[in-house]
Every structure is written in structure tokens, then in C-alpha cells.
Enzyme design. Structure first.
Site, PDB file in Angstrom:
ATOM      1  N   GLU A 220       0.631  -0.903  -0.180  1.00 30.48           N
ATOM      2  CA  GLU A 220      -0.042  -0.242   0.286  1.00 30.48           C
ATOM      3  C   GLU A 220       0.727   1.320  -0.397  1.00 30.48           C
ATOM      4  OE1 GLU A 220      -3.687   0.317   0.255  1.00 30.48           O
ATOM      5  OE2 GLU A 220      -2.921   2.347  -0.421  1.00 30.48           O
TER       6      GLU A 220
ATOM      7  N   GLU B  63      -0.314   9.773   4.593  1.00 30.48           N
ATOM      8  CA  GLU B  63      -1.325   9.905   5.336  1.00 30.48           C
ATOM      9  C   GLU B  63      -1.349  11.902   5.252  1.00 30.48           C
ATOM     10  OE1 GLU B  63       0.433   9.976   9.261  1.00 30.48           O
ATOM     11  OE2 GLU B  63       1.177   8.079   9.379  1.00 30.48           O
TER      12      GLU B  63
ATOM     13  N   LYS C 260       8.066  -1.588  -2.533  1.00 32.21           N
ATOM     14  CA  LYS C 260       7.796  -0.728  -0.846  1.00 32.21           C
ATOM     15  C   LYS C 260       8.677   0.156  -0.884  1.00 32.21           C
ATOM     16  CE  LYS C 260       4.861   1.920   1.800  1.00 32.21           C
ATOM     17  NZ  LYS C 260       4.014   1.315   2.418  1.00 32.21           N
TER      18      LYS C 260
ATOM     19  N   CYS D  47       6.351   5.639   8.394  1.00 35.27           N
ATOM     20  CA  CYS D  47       7.014   4.874   7.205  1.00 35.27           C
ATOM     21  C   CYS D  47       8.673   5.278   7.235  1.00 35.27           C
ATOM     22  CB  CYS D  47       6.260   4.577   6.559  1.00 35.27           C
ATOM     23  SG  CYS D  47       4.315   3.983   6.270  1.00 35.27           S
TER      24      CYS D  47
END
Ligand code: UDX
Length: 436
Positions: free
Chosen positions: A152, A156, A208, A264
Site C-alpha cells: 500500500e 497520511e 515498497k 513509514c
């Protein structure tokens, strides 16, 4: 065709994904073991600030397609796809990601699975995790488990939009069945033109980490240029504009300032280093250590600038504007703004922190920091102001209204968003990061 799916783990990723899947028309069962989080979700609140999410959550609950429960049951056992969205935080005392929540999620899930049900990991994981989880799952079920990976890329602040209209969909699969199920569940997105990349498990996992390492590198690159600009009289913001016109470089993610934070980027570059080391190719990404260090040095730079202006910080009132790691978020994980407040506090300053929405998190995690909810009152008797998160209300501040409140007219623009001449006209000394 609507499908029945479960979403396991309802933090930022899972809460958003469950709403997105429901919006696509699927029947979604969200599983969350934390009772407080579950109660919030059942009441239509995500439990964190994300523009538009609570509203969408309420609508999807009302539609009857979305529901939340604490554990699996006969209903969730009927799902064709189970999405794993649990956290993979940085392990205490190490750079590596902690994947233990994934293992406990599949242990709970295994008794429900039938041949043909597909488990899809979405969490950010060290490359190789999916393979290990597949083996574990097959051992637990006694048949060959179908496990796929679908990273994903949501940000945010724009999480739901990013989930529904991502730049690309990446699916790592081991079988035609898993691919077919994923194509079916994402059909509305694929039909609307979202590019789909079908690949193996390892590539999907690595995409990712690679994307976040690249983004972190861009930010630290311009912040490294900022260090040079500061001692040579150049301007890193103009430099970014100038190099960004080269389409090969591009102008995005080149804003210099106090650097990157959040749940992240920092943890993902560290996890990539740790995993590469385990695989015997640590040198390939050893440069990320420097990326991390450049990033953390920006925070120290702010403290040095405060000391250069104020001398000893003890007894000086330093107002830090912002605590969230970026605007439109109440997330203070690894936040540069919060770190600057803590460093100034450790250096003896009387620190006061303002943030439009993130102060609850600050008060909970760092009761040693004083906080203020009223922005204008916060400036009273300040010896220095640090703009550390670029909230719109800080950009909109009228320096004339602040000039009489502060003790000393000194502001550090840690995000390069202020109109310096406006502040200088009001009598302020403005120091912008990255400007000589
Ligand atoms: C990031 C990735 O963008 C997203 O694709 C991934 O799924 C999760 O991690 P997020 O953590 O929401 O998303 O924040 P992002 O918008 O990427 O910003 C990260 C940090 O970098 C923030 O602290 C931001 O202030 C900082 N930043 C960003 C800069 O300092 N300069 C920039 O030019 C851009």
C-alpha cells in the site's frame, strides 16, 4: 462482482483499506483485537485524524457493507480474501522491522482457511517475509496456502483518495488463482485505468521499501545541499526549483527543511538496511545510513541556530510551532517537530509546543513538554519561535500581530514557507533552513 473480504488489523492502513474496499462495493469485515480501537471504529470514528475518513466510515457502516469485530467467526470464515494490515514497527534496540504481528494474525486465521481462500499481505515487510509466511501458513493448514502481497502506498492526509486511486497497483502472486481473485477485488480500480503490475512475492515486497528509500533519498539529498547552501550563501529552495525543471529529476519531494518523519519513511529505510545486511548485501544500501544521518542532523541544526541566537538556552522560552510529522495529520511518530521540541527541552529551554490537532499525542507521550492550544497566546514572551510543521495557519500568521507579544523577534522557518520580507518588515529576524 462484490466479494466478501476481511481486513485484519485496523490501524492507519487497515481502517482506510476497509473503508476503501467497502466503497468499491465489497462486503467487508474488519478485525481489530484492541477493544478501544474497535469501539471507536464501530462508532464510526477511525481514532486518528485523516481528512474525510470518519465521514466515509460512517457512510460505509450505514450501507451495511462494512462491519467490525474483535475476532474471526463463521461469518469471516466465508471471506474469499483476507487482507493482512497489521503493523510492522521498528524493533526496540534494532533497525529491523518487527513482523511478529503478522505471524500471530496468520496463526489466528489458519483454522478458518479452506483451499482456495487467498491471504493478501498489505503491511510493509522485509523482503522474504511473504515466502516465510506462506510456509508457516501451509504448515498450519495442512494444504498449500494461497498467499499474495499487495503493498500500500497511501500517504497520511490523503489516505482514502490514495487507496481508491493509487498511482499503481502492485500484486505479487504465486498462483493464477490468487491473481484472478485480486484482479476481481480491484476490478473497479483497474477498469478506471490504475496501472497494474503483476509480479512475484519478493518484488512486490521490495517495491515498497524501494519506493520509500527513494523518497527519503530525495529529501535528504536536498537537505544535504541545504547544508552546503547554508555555509556558502546559496539558497537550497531555489536550487530545488532549478534542478526540478529537469524532468529526469522532477520537482516533487525536494522541499528542504527539518526533514522527514512519520510512521513509514524512517522505519522503512532502517528495515531495508537491516534486511540487506541479513541477506549479505548490506553494502548495497549502506548509503541509507547517511540518508538517515542527514535527516537527523537537520534537527540538531535548529538547536544550533537557537544557541547561536540566544546563547545558553536555559531559561529561554522557545515556541515550537507544530508537533505532527506533517500537516493534516495528528501523527507524532518520529516527528522532526516533536524531536526539535525535545532537544530544546533537553538543552534547558522552556519549550512550549503548539499544534492544531496533535497535542493530545504529545501530552500522552511527553508530559515533560508544555503545550498550548491557543496559537496567539502561545507567542507571549517567546525568545524564539521555530516553525517545524507547515500547517496553513502558521503560513497565514500576521507577524504584525505577533511582534508585540514576543520577547525577542526571532523565528526559524524550518519548512521554508514564510514570506520573509513580511516578517522582516514587522521587525523579525528570520532564519530559513537552507539559506545562506
Ligand atoms: C510516506 C509515503 O509517501 C507513502 O507512499 C507511504 O505509503 C508511506 O510513507 P507519509 O508517511 O504519509 O507517506 O508522508 P509523506 O507525505 O511521504 O512525508 C514524509 C515526511 O517527509 C514528512 O515528514 C514530510 O514533512 C517530509 N517531506 C516530504 C519533506 O521534508 N520534504 C518533501 O519534499 C516531502
Amino acid at each position: 462482482m462484490p466479494m466478501k473480504v476481511t481486513v485484519i488489523g485496523l490501524g492507519y492502513l487497515g481502517a482506510t483499506h476497509s473503508v476503501a474496499m467497502s466503497k468499491l462495493g465489497h462486503q467487508v469485515i474488519g478485525i481489530e483485537q484492541n477493544p478501544e480501537k474497535l469501539a471507536e471504529l464501530q462508532a464510526g470514528r477511525a481514532g486518528f485524524f485523516e481528512p474525510g475518513l470518519d465521514q466515509a466510515l460512517k457512510e460505509e457502516l450505514a450501507s451495511g457493507r462494512l462491519s467490525f469485530q474483535s475476532n474471526h467467526n463463521a461469518d469471516s470464515a466465508e471471506a474469499e480474501i483476507h487482507f493482512l494490515c497489521v503493523g510492522t514497527p521498528q524493533t526496540e534496540g534494532s533497525l529491523a522491522a518487527d513482523t511478529s504481528y503478522l505471524y500471530s494474525a496468520i496463526t489466528d486465521l489458519a483454522p478458518l482457511l479452506k483451499p482456495g481462500s487467498v491471504v493478501v499481505g498489505k503491511s510493509t515487510v522485509p523482503v522474504g517475509t511473504a515466502k516465510a509466511l506462506t510456509e508457516k501458513l501451509s504448515n498450519l493448514t495442512g494444504f498449500e496456502a494461497e498467499l499474495a502481497w499487495n503493498p500500500e502506498f497511501l500517504r497520511e492526509g490523503t489516505a482514502l483518495g490514495d487507496s481508491l486511486r493509487p498511482d499503481r497497483l502492485v500484486i505479487g502472486v504465486n498462483s493464477a488463482l490468487a491473481e484472478a481473485k485480486l484482479r476481481e477485488v480491484f476490478e473497479p480500480m483497474i477498469a478506471s485505468g490504475v496501472p497494474l503490475i503483476v509480479t512475484d512475492l519478493a518484488t512486490a515486497e521490495l517495491v515498497k521499501g524501494a519506493a520509500n528509500a527513494f523518497l527519503a533519498t530525495k529529501i535528504s539529498f536536498i537537505n544535504a545541499m541545504a547544508e552546503i547552501a547554508e555555509v556558502s550563501g546559496a539558497d537550497a529552495s531555489q536550487l530545488a526549483i532549478a534542478i526540478g525543471y529537469d524532468e529526469r529529476i522532477g520537482n516533487k519531494f525536494l522541499r528542504n527543511g527539518v526533514g522527514f518523519g512519520g510512521g513509514c519513511l524512517p522505519k522503512d529505510i532502517r528495515a531495508l538496511m537491516a534486511r540487506a545486511e541479513e541477506l549479505g548485501v548490506g553494502e548495497a544500501v549502506a548509503y541509507l545510513k547517511e540518508i538517515d544521518k542527514i535527516n537527523l542532523r537537520r534537527r540538531i541544526r535548529v538547536i544550533d541556530l537557537l544557541k547561536a541566537e540566544l546563547g545558553e538556552l536555559s531559561g529561554k522560552k522557545v515556541l515550537v510551532l507544530g508537533a505532527a510529522f506533517k500537516p493534516d495529520s495528528d501523527d507524532v511518530r518520529d516527528s522532526p517537530a516533536l524531536d526539535i521540541a525535545l532537544l530544546a527541552n533537553q538543552a534547558g529551554a522552556n519549550v512550549l509546543v503548539h499544534d492544531p490537532i496533535a497535542l493530545a499525542g504529545v501530552n500522552k507521550k511527553h508530559p515533560e513538554l508544555a503545550t498550548e492550544t491557543d496559537l496567539h497566546q502561545a507567542f507571549d514572551n517567546a525568545d524564539a519561535v521555530v516553525l517545524a510543521t507547515e500547517w496553513q495557519e502558521y503560513r497565514d500568521l500576521d507577524p504584525k500581530l505577533i511582534a508585540d507579544k514576543v520577547n525577542r523577534k526571532f523565528i526559524i522557518d524550518g519548512r521554508n514557507v514564510l514570506d520573509n520580507s513580511l516578517w522582516q518588515t514587522a521587525g523579525f529576524k528570520v532564519v530559513s533552513l537552507g539559506k545562506g
